[in-house]
Design a protein around this motif. Structure first.
Motif, PDB file in Angstrom:
ATOM      1  N   LEU A  65      -5.410 -46.985  59.731  1.00 13.77           N
ATOM      2  CA  LEU A  65      -4.111 -47.253  58.783  1.00 13.77           C
ATOM      3  C   LEU A  65      -3.493 -45.848  59.069  1.00 13.77           C
ATOM      4  O   LEU A  65      -2.200 -45.761  60.133  1.00 13.77           O
ATOM      5  N   ALA A  66      -3.983 -44.915  59.159  1.00 10.03           N
ATOM      6  CA  ALA A  66      -3.603 -42.988  59.173  1.00 10.03           C
ATOM      7  C   ALA A  66      -3.334 -42.910  60.951  1.00 10.03           C
ATOM      8  O   ALA A  66      -2.446 -42.387  61.383  1.00 10.03           O
ATOM      9  N   VAL A  67      -4.082 -44.062  62.046  1.00  7.99           N
ATOM     10  CA  VAL A  67      -3.049 -43.907  63.511  1.00  7.99           C
ATOM     11  C   VAL A  67      -2.658 -44.835  63.727  1.00  7.99           C
ATOM     12  O   VAL A  67      -2.743 -44.407  65.116  1.00  7.99           O
ATOM     13  N   LEU A  68      -1.979 -45.176  62.954  1.00  6.30           N
ATOM     14  CA  LEU A  68      -0.962 -46.415  63.234  1.00  6.30           C
ATOM     15  C   LEU A  68      -0.177 -44.937  63.915  1.00  6.30           C
ATOM     16  O   LEU A  68       0.374 -45.438  64.810  1.00  6.30           O
ATOM     17  N   PRO A  69       0.561 -44.027  63.661  1.00  4.64           N
ATOM     18  CA  PRO A  69       1.703 -43.406  64.924  1.00  4.64           C
ATOM     19  C   PRO A  69       1.284 -43.223  65.575  1.00  4.64           C
ATOM     20  O   PRO A  69       2.090 -42.467  66.587  1.00  4.64           O
ATOM     21  N   VAL A  70      -0.277 -42.436  65.662  1.00  2.00           N
ATOM     22  CA  VAL A  70      -0.604 -42.285  66.996  1.00  2.00           C
ATOM     23  C   VAL A  70      -0.581 -43.405  68.528  1.00  2.00           C
ATOM     24  O   VAL A  70      -0.514 -44.108  69.092  1.00  2.00           O
ATOM     25  N   VAL A  71      -1.131 -44.819  67.292  1.00  2.00           N
ATOM     26  CA  VAL A  71      -0.854 -46.129  67.944  1.00  2.00           C
ATOM     27  C   VAL A  71       0.198 -46.354  68.915  1.00  2.00           C
ATOM     28  O   VAL A  71       0.952 -46.756  70.589  1.00  2.00           O
ATOM     29  N   VAL A  72       1.448 -45.838  67.384  1.00  6.92           N
ATOM     30  CA  VAL A  72       2.770 -46.317  67.979  1.00  6.92           C
ATOM     31  C   VAL A  72       3.431 -45.198  68.935  1.00  6.92           C
ATOM     32  O   VAL A  72       4.078 -45.769  70.064  1.00  6.92           O
ATOM     33  N   ALA A  73       3.315 -44.387  69.034  1.00 11.15           N
ATOM     34  CA  ALA A  73       3.707 -43.339  70.258  1.00 11.15           C
ATOM     35  C   ALA A  73       3.090 -43.285  70.963  1.00 11.15           C
ATOM     36  O   ALA A  73       3.340 -43.327  72.030  1.00 11.15           O
ATOM     37  N   LEU A 185      -1.280 -38.854  73.710  1.00 14.91           N
ATOM     38  CA  LEU A 185      -1.947 -38.837  72.664  1.00 14.91           C
ATOM     39  C   LEU A 185      -3.237 -37.259  72.815  1.00 14.91           C
ATOM     40  O   LEU A 185      -2.854 -37.043  71.942  1.00 14.91           O
ATOM     41  N   ALA A 186      -2.592 -36.222  73.700  1.00 14.74           N
ATOM     42  CA  ALA A 186      -3.158 -35.126  73.812  1.00 14.74           C
ATOM     43  C   ALA A 186      -2.061 -34.387  71.964  1.00 14.74           C
ATOM     44  O   ALA A 186      -2.838 -33.328  71.194  1.00 14.74           O
ATOM     45  N   LEU A 187      -1.002 -34.786  72.220  1.00 17.46           N
ATOM     46  CA  LEU A 187      -0.053 -33.713  71.629  1.00 17.46           C
ATOM     47  C   LEU A 187      -0.262 -34.143  69.778  1.00 17.46           C
ATOM     48  O   LEU A 187      -0.217 -33.975  69.417  1.00 17.46           O
ATOM     49  N   CYS A 188      -0.030 -35.265  69.858  1.00 14.58           N
ATOM     50  CA  CYS A 188      -0.559 -36.677  68.320  1.00 14.58           C
ATOM     51  C   CYS A 188      -1.713 -35.477  67.111  1.00 14.58           C
ATOM     52  O   CYS A 188      -2.248 -34.878  66.191  1.00 14.58           O
ATOM     53  N   VAL A 189      -2.790 -35.815  68.678  1.00 15.04           N
ATOM     54  CA  VAL A 189      -3.835 -34.993  67.829  1.00 15.04           C
ATOM     55  C   VAL A 189      -4.078 -33.699  67.460  1.00 15.04           C
ATOM     56  O   VAL A 189      -4.266 -33.280  66.439  1.00 15.04           O
ATOM     57  N   VAL A 190      -3.471 -33.163  68.773  1.00 17.69           N
ATOM     58  CA  VAL A 190      -3.035 -31.273  68.666  1.00 17.69           C
ATOM     59  C   VAL A 190      -2.759 -31.010  67.083  1.00 17.69           C
ATOM     60  O   VAL A 190      -2.885 -30.411  66.179  1.00 17.69           O
ATOM     61  N   VAL A 191      -1.047 -31.712  66.929  1.00 13.61           N
ATOM     62  CA  VAL A 191      -0.547 -31.824  66.018  1.00 13.61           C
ATOM     63  C   VAL A 191      -0.832 -32.066  64.747  1.00 13.61           C
ATOM     64  O   VAL A 191      -1.054 -31.358  63.434  1.00 13.61           O
ATOM     65  N   SER A 192      -1.821 -33.226  64.588  1.00  8.81           N
ATOM     66  CA  SER A 192      -2.668 -33.983  63.788  1.00  8.81           C
ATOM     67  C   SER A 192      -3.568 -33.240  62.730  1.00  8.81           C
ATOM     68  O   SER A 192      -3.481 -32.628  61.544  1.00  8.81           O
ATOM     69  N   VAL A 193      -4.239 -31.651  64.162  1.00 11.77           N
ATOM     70  CA  VAL A 193      -5.136 -31.139  63.523  1.00 11.77           C
ATOM     71  C   VAL A 193      -4.786 -29.988  62.530  1.00 11.77           C
ATOM     72  O   VAL A 193      -5.230 -29.305  61.898  1.00 11.77           O
ATOM     73  N   ILE A 194      -4.042 -29.714  63.188  1.00 15.63           N
ATOM     74  CA  ILE A 194      -2.867 -28.305  62.296  1.00 15.63           C
ATOM     75  C   ILE A 194      -2.605 -29.258  61.599  1.00 15.63           C
ATOM     76  O   ILE A 194      -2.719 -28.172  60.226  1.00 15.63           O
ATOM     77  N   ALA A 195      -1.944 -30.072  61.615  1.00 16.99           N
ATOM     78  CA  ALA A 195      -1.239 -30.290  59.822  1.00 16.99           C
ATOM     79  C   ALA A 195      -2.389 -30.393  59.145  1.00 16.99           C
ATOM     80  O   ALA A 195      -1.622 -30.039  58.044  1.00 16.99           O
ATOM     81  N   ILE A 196      -3.604 -31.104  59.299  1.00 17.48           N
ATOM     82  CA  ILE A 196      -4.649 -31.188  58.454  1.00 17.48           C
ATOM     83  C   ILE A 196      -5.382 -29.648  57.847  1.00 17.48           C
ATOM     84  O   ILE A 196      -5.475 -29.646  56.683  1.00 17.48           O
ATOM     85  N   GLN A 197      -4.689 -28.748  58.890  1.00 14.98           N
ATOM     86  CA  GLN A 197      -5.744 -27.366  58.486  1.00 14.98           C
ATOM     87  C   GLN A 197      -4.741 -26.817  57.853  1.00 14.98           C
ATOM     88  O   GLN A 197      -4.687 -26.164  56.432  1.00 14.98           O
ATOM     89  N   LEU A 198      -3.260 -26.704  58.111  1.00 12.53           N
ATOM     90  CA  LEU A 198      -2.002 -26.037  57.164  1.00 12.53           C
ATOM     91  C   LEU A 198      -1.684 -26.596  56.014  1.00 12.53           C
ATOM     92  O   LEU A 198      -1.633 -25.735  55.136  1.00 12.53           O
ATOM     93  N   ARG A 199      -3.035 -27.958  55.681  1.00  8.32           N
ATOM     94  CA  ARG A 199      -2.539 -28.566  53.614  1.00  8.32           C
ATOM     95  C   ARG A 199      -3.453 -27.557  53.097  1.00  8.32           C
ATOM     96  O   ARG A 199      -2.849 -27.910  52.016  1.00  8.32           O
TER      97      ARG A 199
END
Lengths: 306, 300
Positions: A65-73, A185-199
């Motif tokens: 479910l969490a990858v819904l934004p990536v699928v939509v993008a 896809l690459a941009l979404c993965v990079v942004v997600s990884v950064i967001a997860i780390q920033l938390r």
């Protein structure tokens, strides 16, 4: 434009809606409860952790479910303009009384509204179950951890907004469908990884010390664990690999013999969850605004492009 | 009726010239370092049919795309004398492959402020295009008819057609030209069509725009252009009798032929019984200009 958007994207919309509906049922109903009670089911996945726990089915369905934004993008936004260019149908679409800017605003607006609706429904449906899991399986299920954090309604919605706009920007700039999808896809993965780390870094972590061998961690509900390791008697970090004790019949005794007295845990306590969600929401909204500005700038230049 | 916003940016009124549908002044378009079109200046009357002729790569599609508002010119400007819709038929006839023919008409109806369903349907019926067929399964000629039906249904005041006859059979070619003339007569539509089939333009095109290597070689009313050119045949000679610019010359054993630019007034002065003068055809004129080496703009 409503008819045109539905006529062109109906299969994407239906497939995504069915997929989200199925996952919503899995993460919201008592389906998960029943699965948790079934030993050896496929929903019990071993996790590489210090603690002998298993991840319940909800983890898999929540991740999907969490990858819904990536699928939509990737599948909705990235082909939106690039496919029109590739098949040269932009000549038909923009050759009528609808300007390219209005055409894109209407289509993207309708698609993103549908995606936000899906995200809201899925996020809200999953909320009670996530709260229950958090209470029943403390230290195993935390709403602060990925992917549970990402399916909170507010977070899921801003992720959909931001990533859809990334897809749109890639589509308008690159004008090649596959290239735009890969870049998105690459941009979404990079942004997600950064967001997860920033938390882990918005606030200074809290440290808890547990005596070695005492597995009852006391960092509370919905914590986000950043680091764990061994500490000496004074509570100082202690560099030691417990691999040497893996063959020992008394694992904890072996660890203590090597000088480790405590297991330390650096974590974000659960009472910061709301504030971290708000901070991440703000950041994603800002990124969305920048990506939207790029899309607008590029669309304005369209008549000058070959 | 209204044009798209893209087009509106390029359009301004020319109140002093009410009979002019379009005035193009010094328009040029560059792709990187290469000029695809340069210094293009001409005017078209309202309700006219203009043939845009030129060799491959001459800049016909670029000029039509600029007029359609799909490309912005790097220099110069276009002025439309009256507000109205500009419909463009691209040379590859892009249609949504998954849409049925009926869906394409529905697209036209829902994305245009003014839509004439009868006009579009009539065109499809005339050319026997099934409305339930998917566009991806249509032949090239059928795609042309669907694209033309959508274009006409949007009630355009200007129709820009990029090689509309290229994939049509001889009957369809004649019928499309005939129906376009009906559209011009009934609705006052101005038509600009690029084509290589010059022989079929006689009696159809009242304006001619001749492009070569991105330059406009000739622009004007067809009748004036034909009247200002003559084909002279006489005894073998290096030079033709009388004044006029020689565009093309052929020498045989005992005979010479010259295609010349000279006005009818000047022609009357020449009174040599050994020489005969014949009117030129549109094809003679186009071939003569395209086969010349030097490039220079002129008008009729």
């Amino acid at each position: 434009m409503l008819w045109l958007t539905w006529r062109q994207h109906r299969w994407q919309l239906v497939v995504t809606a069915v997929w989200v509906a199925l996952l919503s049922v899995m993460v919201s109903g008592d389906f998960v409860d029943r699965m948790i009670r079934l030993p050896n089911s496929i929903c019990f996945l071993p996790t590489p952790s210090l603690f002998p726990v298993t991840a319940p089915c909800s983890r898999v369905s929540t991740a999907l479910l969490a990858v819904l934004p990536v699928v939509v993008a990737v599948f909705w936004a990235a082909p939106l303009v690039s496919r029109e260019y590739e098949q040269r149908t932009y000549i038909v679409a923009w050759g009528q009384d609808v300007s390219p800017q209005r055409w894109l605003a209407a289509k993207a607006g309708l698609l993103v509204a549908f995606a936000v609706g899906l995200a809201l429904v899925a996020g809200v449906l999953a909320s009670p179950m996530r709260a229950r899991l958090s209470l029943q399986h403390r230290n195993v299920y935390s709403r602060f951890e990925t992917p549970n954090f990402d399916v909170a309604p507010l977070v899921l919605v801003v992720h959909v907004l931001a990533m859809f706009t990334f897809g749109l920007a890639a589509s308008v700039i690159l004008r090649k469908t596959v290239l735009a999808m890969v870049a998105t896809l690459a941009l979404c993965v990079v942004v997600s990884v950064i967001a997860i780390q920033l938390r882990h870094h918005y606030f200074s972590p809290v440290r808890s010390l547990e005596p070695v061998g005492d597995n009852r961690a006391n960092y509370g509900f919905d914590a986000l664990v950043s680091r764990q390791g061994y500490a000496d008697e004074a509570g100082r970090e202690f560099s030691f690999s417990d691999d040497v004790c893996l063959g020992s019949p008394d694992f904890w005794g072996c660890v203590r013999e090597h000088g480790a007295v405590y297991i330390f845990t650096d974590y974000q306590p659960g009472n910061r969850l709301g504030r971290v969600r708000l901070i991440e929401t703000g950041i994603f909204l800002a990124i969305t605004a920048v990506a939207l500005w790029i899309v607008r700038w590029r669309m304005r230049r369209l008549p000058d492009s070959p | 009726m209204s044009t798209s916003a893209t087009l509106r940016r390029l359009v301004s009124k020319v109140p002093e010239e009410p009979d002019r549908a379009l005035v193009v002044r010094g328009v040029g378009k560059r792709y990187g370092d290469r000029w695809a079109l340069r210094d293009c200046t001409f005017a078209l009357s309202a309700g006219s049919v203009a043939a845009l002729v030129g060799s491959n790569g001459a800049g016909k599609t670029t000029l039509l795309s600029i007029m359609a508002g799909l490309l912005g010119p790097n220099e110069g400007e276009l002025s439309w004398s009256r507000p109205g819709r500009v419909a463009f038929l691209a040379h590859d006839r892009p249609l949504y492959r998954g849409f049925s023919v009926a869906d394409m008409l529905c697209l036209g109806r829902r994305t245009n402020r003014v839509w004439d369903e009868q006009r579009a349907s009539r065109w499809l019926r005339r050319f026997e295009i099934p409305r339930d067929r998917r566009c991806g399964t249509l032949s090239g000629g059928q795609r042309t008819q669907v694209a033309l039906a959508v274009a006409l249904g949007s009630c355009p005041s200007v129709l820009l057609l990029d090689e509309p006859l290229s994939n049509l059979d001889p009957w369809a070619r004649r019928e499309v030209l005939r129906q376009l003339l009906v559209e011009v007569a009934d609705h006052g539509v101005s038509v600009v069509m690029s084509t290589h089939v010059v022989t079929e333009l006689d009696g159809v095109a009242d304006h001619l725009l001749l492009l070569r290597a991105g330059r406009l070689l000739m622009a004007g009313e067809t009748d004036d252009l034909l009247a200002n050119h003559v084909l002279r045949t006489g005894p073998r000679a290096h030079r033709p009798p009388g004044p006029g610019e020689v565009l093309w010359a052929r020498h045989f054993e005992q005979q010479s032929r010259f295609l010349m630019r000279s006005s009818p007034m000047v022609r009357q002065v020449v009174n040599d019984p050994r020489w005969t003068s014949q009117p030129v055809t549109l094809q003679d004129l186009v071939l003569a200009y395209l086969s010349r080496q030097e490039v220079g703009a002129c008008s009729g």
